[in-house]
Design a protein around this motif. Structure first.
Motif, mmCIF file in Angstrom:
data_model
loop_
_atom_site.group_PDB
_atom_site.id
_atom_site.type_symbol
_atom_site.label_atom_id
_atom_site.label_comp_id
_atom_site.label_asym_id
_atom_site.label_seq_id
_atom_site.Cartn_x
_atom_site.Cartn_y
_atom_site.Cartn_z
ATOM 1 N N VAL A 1 -27.720 -1.517 60.344
ATOM 2 C CA VAL A 1 -27.654 -1.565 61.804
ATOM 3 C C VAL A 1 -27.972 -0.160 62.292
ATOM 4 O O VAL A 1 -27.223 0.787 62.051
ATOM 5 C CB VAL A 1 -26.248 -1.990 62.292
ATOM 6 N N ARG B 1 -31.124 -4.584 63.814
ATOM 7 C CA ARG B 1 -31.135 -4.752 62.353
ATOM 8 C C ARG B 1 -32.451 -4.238 61.773
ATOM 9 O O ARG B 1 -33.514 -4.583 62.283
ATOM 10 C CB ARG B 1 -30.978 -6.234 62.000
ATOM 11 N N SER C 1 -17.796 -2.028 65.001
ATOM 12 C CA SER C 1 -19.260 -1.968 64.866
ATOM 13 C C SER C 1 -19.923 -1.780 66.216
ATOM 14 O O SER C 1 -19.443 -2.308 67.209
ATOM 15 C CB SER C 1 -19.786 -3.275 64.281
ATOM 16 N N VAL D 1 -24.211 -5.476 68.016
ATOM 17 C CA VAL D 1 -25.494 -5.979 67.506
ATOM 18 C C VAL D 1 -25.644 -7.383 68.039
ATOM 19 O O VAL D 1 -24.764 -8.214 67.873
ATOM 20 C CB VAL D 1 -25.498 -6.036 65.962
#
Length: 822
Positions: free
Chosen positions: A274, A279, A329, A332
């Protein structure tokens, strides 16, 4: 035309400026005359006309690259004279000794190649098929001793240049921007190159010259006067390459580690990183002291692929944040499940088309075009399906996040890194040349050559197993202390692994005895993985990335599912060793075509294997009692269970429930309330799978396949609703009841990880399957079963799951008339 393409491809190879170091001997197998006595010398028959024409093209290309090389050496020598002049003054930039170390043997190498170029150039420009120039290459090879001296001094030269740059600004400016003349025909008059990069060129050149000799011999007739001379030059060059390979590093790992030990490649593979919120597919290389993340460079056709380094972390600086310490994270954009499903549909449709083209002996161009499309879709699937976070951190700052498709893979990378970190490692910084050389070596050293997609596989590779794998996890030994232990089973599907079964937790033991049997559906699977975990009940240890408590992996192992070993009716017992732990298990396999055989129940008072209309009539119910009870129990206490309907229940529990339902035992409700929820979910799936014909019927199967393939949304809607109306009432009512239940399960997807697409994948091929007769007529091979048909079955159920609520009464009221009967 073919000659031209071959020549252009070769010129590309010669002219490209790649960071190859020393090629391994086997890649430079030398042509030779028969009986030469050397085991790797093989005579090559050359068609005279074509061979001599190719000779000219090979030489022209080499001459062009030789001109570039001479210009690079000139650029390197240019500052040497003024530096020497200042060395004897009161304000020297460098000492004489430093100058001689940095520019060691460059003047000699320049003179050797200038003389070689000046002699070869007129021979190529005034070409004559009988021209001889083997003596020039022989002389060039005889002077390789100068290169040996250069290579021996190379590392010291680099270190000296770097130290001088750090201590002298004037030299730093000179070494950062040396001007290299462009070739005569080039539009660019000069290019700027660093001294470090230019010092690497002679090392690269020896390999290039050896490659050219190899190709010249390939296109030189054996009776040509040049043949023995070129052969001798190649023999000398190859011996030289072998000797400096041994001197520097037998595995050619580019540079040594800061402690002076040989740097080895330990592990490599493709991972999804990432980066900047999106990605990216990376090739990650784990060396003995450094983790390097690279991507393949975009190269023009015919050129060798190379890597670009994106970042590296010395293992001495690499740390794994614990799950509770890790920052959440970066956001995404998750790839929608239905789009992943569409990709799978496209892949399976393309596979079918490729098979048809091959069967009809279609044009190779058409097959290549289809393969290219398939690769694009498989690549997207590979990029967008992984979800398991794997974070690594550089103690000096930045964090990096990868997404993997399985716990097993994450554990493999973590363990490999931690094993290396047990050694006494030192922190370091790689110079730009060291990094360039290390990245250049990756292409030669890599063990994983292709992106793991099926379109990269050879046609004769095993397509994997389709059907049901029965696995009994017996027991485990080898634990150092008592713990709460359980195992999970994973199998591969479409290039990535999915968890399919989980044993119960055996509390506070060193020798767990599970003896639990599972039935796992295989979809082109080639491997079975077993992971052994210690259960963590500490609620403070929550992974910030996905809000789950992280259990500790105690051991893991993988076995290949060899069709010959597995495809027997008998149980096959095996032991898998993992980190000193031994897990004993047994397995047997039932192929998909065997599982299509629906055996009617011998016991007509039972419910399994009995027509749904018979059961509902006997029970005076609209939906069979077994379906209602299992659904109720799942909704009561299993709707938040991770992987509900995907994770297999214990087979003995499922069989016990089956017997109780078949006997209409009074203890059903009590048994259901005590039973593991995955066993109840498994019983419901088994009930539908064992119906004498699938819930959506054999008769309508071809029409469902045609309906789901319609492009026009309105036509598809009319057709799909008409097909539902065509079902017998008990089938339709039960189907609508199950549909609403599965929608309620999918509402809890953030917790149970089961989307509509996941549920359609589990139930589609059970509710809608070809009859045994049709499957035999329709399928060309066992592997085709999980091809277009199974994908279409999933799509049919997904269509109804994504549809607004369907009412039985409404459906029956709005009868539409079709011009053709279904």
């Amino acid at each position: 035309m073919e000659e031209e393409e071959e020549a252009i491809g070769y010129l590309d190879k010669v002219l490209e400026d790649e960071d190859v170091f020393l090629l391994e001997e086997c890649e430079l197998g030398t042509p030779s005359s028969p009986g030469s006595g050397s085991p790797f010398l093989v005579a090559v028959k050359v068609e005279a006309g074509k061979g001599l024409e190719m000779r000219k093209l090979v030489l022209s290309g080499f001459l062009a690259s030789e001109e570039i090389y001479i210009n690079q050496l000139e650029a390197l020598l240019l500052p040497m004279k003024p530096l020497k002049a200042t060395a004897t003054t009161s304000q020297p930039v460098l000492t004489i000794q430093q100058i001689e170390t940095i520019f060691y043997k460059i003047q000699d190498i320049y003179e050797i190649h200038k003389e070689f170029y000046d002699n070869l150039c007129p021979k190529v420009q005034q070409w004559d098929s009988q021209v001889t120039m083997g003596h020039l290459f022989q002389k060039l090879a005889s002077q390789l001793g100068v290169y040996k001296a250069f290579v021996d001094n190379y590392k010291v030269a680099l270190e000296t240049a770097e130290k001088c740059s750090q201590s002298n600004n004037q030299f730093q400016k000179i070494s950062e921007e040396l001007k290299v003349k462009g070739p005569k025909d080039s539009k660019e008059s000069h290019t700027s190159v660093t001294m470090e990069a230019l010092l690497y060129k002679p090392i690269d050149r020896v390999t290039r010259s050896t490659l050219v000799l190899h190709d010249l011999l390939k296109h030189t007739p054996v009776d040509h006067p040049d043949y023995p001379l070129l052969q001798d030059a190649l023999r000398i060059s190859q011996n030289f390459l072998s000797s400096i390979n041994e001197d520097i590093d037998p595995r050619r790992t580019a540079v040594t580690t800061p402690k002076g030990e040989t740097r080895q490649l330990v592990k490599d593979g493709f991972l999804v990183e990432v980066s900047e919120g999106s990605r990216k597919l990376r090739h990650v290389f784990l060396f003995t002291d450094v983790l390097l993340c690279a991507k393949l460079k975009k190269t023009s056709a015919g050129k060798h692929q190379q890597y670009d380094c994106k970042w590296y972390i010395p293992l001495a600086d690499l740390v794994f944040p614990s799950p509770e310490e890790a920052e959440p994270s970066p956001h995404v954009h998750p790839f929608p499940d239905h789009e992943l499903e569409d990709m799978k549909m496209k892949i399976s449709a393309l596979k079918s088309e490729i098979q048809k083209e091959k069967a009809n002996k279609g044009q190779s161009r058409a097959i290549e075009r289809l393969k290219k499309k398939m690769f694009e879709n498989e690549f997207l699937l590979l990029l967008n399906s992984p979800t398991i976070p794997f974070r690594i951190h550089n103690r000096n700052g930045k964090s990096y996040l990868f997404l993997l498709s399985s716990d097993y893979e994450r554990s493999e990378w973590r363990e490999a890194i931690q094993k290396l970190q047990k050694k006494d490692l030192q922190a370091f910084v790689l110079s730009s040349v060291e990094l360039q050389v290390l990245t250049g070596s990756c292409f030669k050293l890599r063990t994983v050559h292709n992106i793991p997609v099926t379109s990269n596989k050879d046609d004769d590779e095993s397509p994997g197993l389709y059907g049901f794998l029965h696995v009994i996890v017996h027991s485990a030994k080898g634990f150092k202390q008592s713990a709460n232990l359980y195992c999970t089973l994973e199998v591969d599907s479409f290039g990535y692994f999915v968890s399919k079964a989980k044993t119960r937790v055996f509390r506070d033991t060193m020798e767990p005895k599970w003896d639990e049997e599972f039935e796992i559906e295989l979809e082109g699977s080639q491997s079975l993985r077993i992971l052994c975990y210690e259960k963590c009940y500490d609620k403070t240890k929550v992974n910030k990335d996905n809000n789950e408590i992280v259990d500790k992996i105690m051991g893991k192992g993988q076995i290949q599912l060899d069709p010959q070993t597995v495809e027997t009716k008998n149980w096959h017992t095996d032991v898998i060793e993992m980190n000193g732990i031994k897990v004993e298990f047994s397995m047997k396999f039932t192929s998909r075509d065997m599982s299509l055989k629906r055996t009617p129940s011998k016991k007509q008072t039972g419910v399994f294997g009995v027509k749904i209309s018979v059961v509902t009539k006997r029970e005076r119910s609209k939906v069979p009692y077994i379906v209602r009870q299992c659904v109720e129990e799942v909704e009561k206490r299993g709707i938040e269970e991770v992987g509900i309907y995907r994770i297999s229940g214990v087979a003995t529990d499922i069989q016990a429930l089956k017997a109780v339902f078949d006997a209409n035992n009074k203890d059903i409700l009590l048994m259901l309330s005590d039973m593991d929820i995955n066993a109840i979910a498994g019983t419901l799936k088994l009930y539908f799978r064992e119906l004498p014909e699938p819930l959506l019927t054999d008769r309508l199967y071809p029409a469902f396949m045609e309906g789901i393939a319609l492009s026009d949304p309105a036509a598809k809607e009319n057709c799909m609703m008409h097909l539902l109306r065509s079902l017998p009432d008990p089938n339709l009512i039960t189907f609508l009841f199950l549909l609403e239940h599965l929608k309620r399960v999918a509402e809890k997807e953030p917790i149970n990880k089961m989307s509509l697409h996941n549920l359609a994948t589990v139930f589609g091929p059970t509710l809608l399957r070809p009859s045994e007769v049709e499957s035999k007529a329709h399928l060309s091979s066992a592997a085709d079963i999980w091809s277009h048909d199974v994908m279409a079955q999933v799509q049919v159920l997904l269509y109804y799951l994504q549809h607004p609520p369907i009412s039985f009464a409404e459906l029956k009221r709005n009868t539409l008339y079709f011009s053709t009967d279904v």
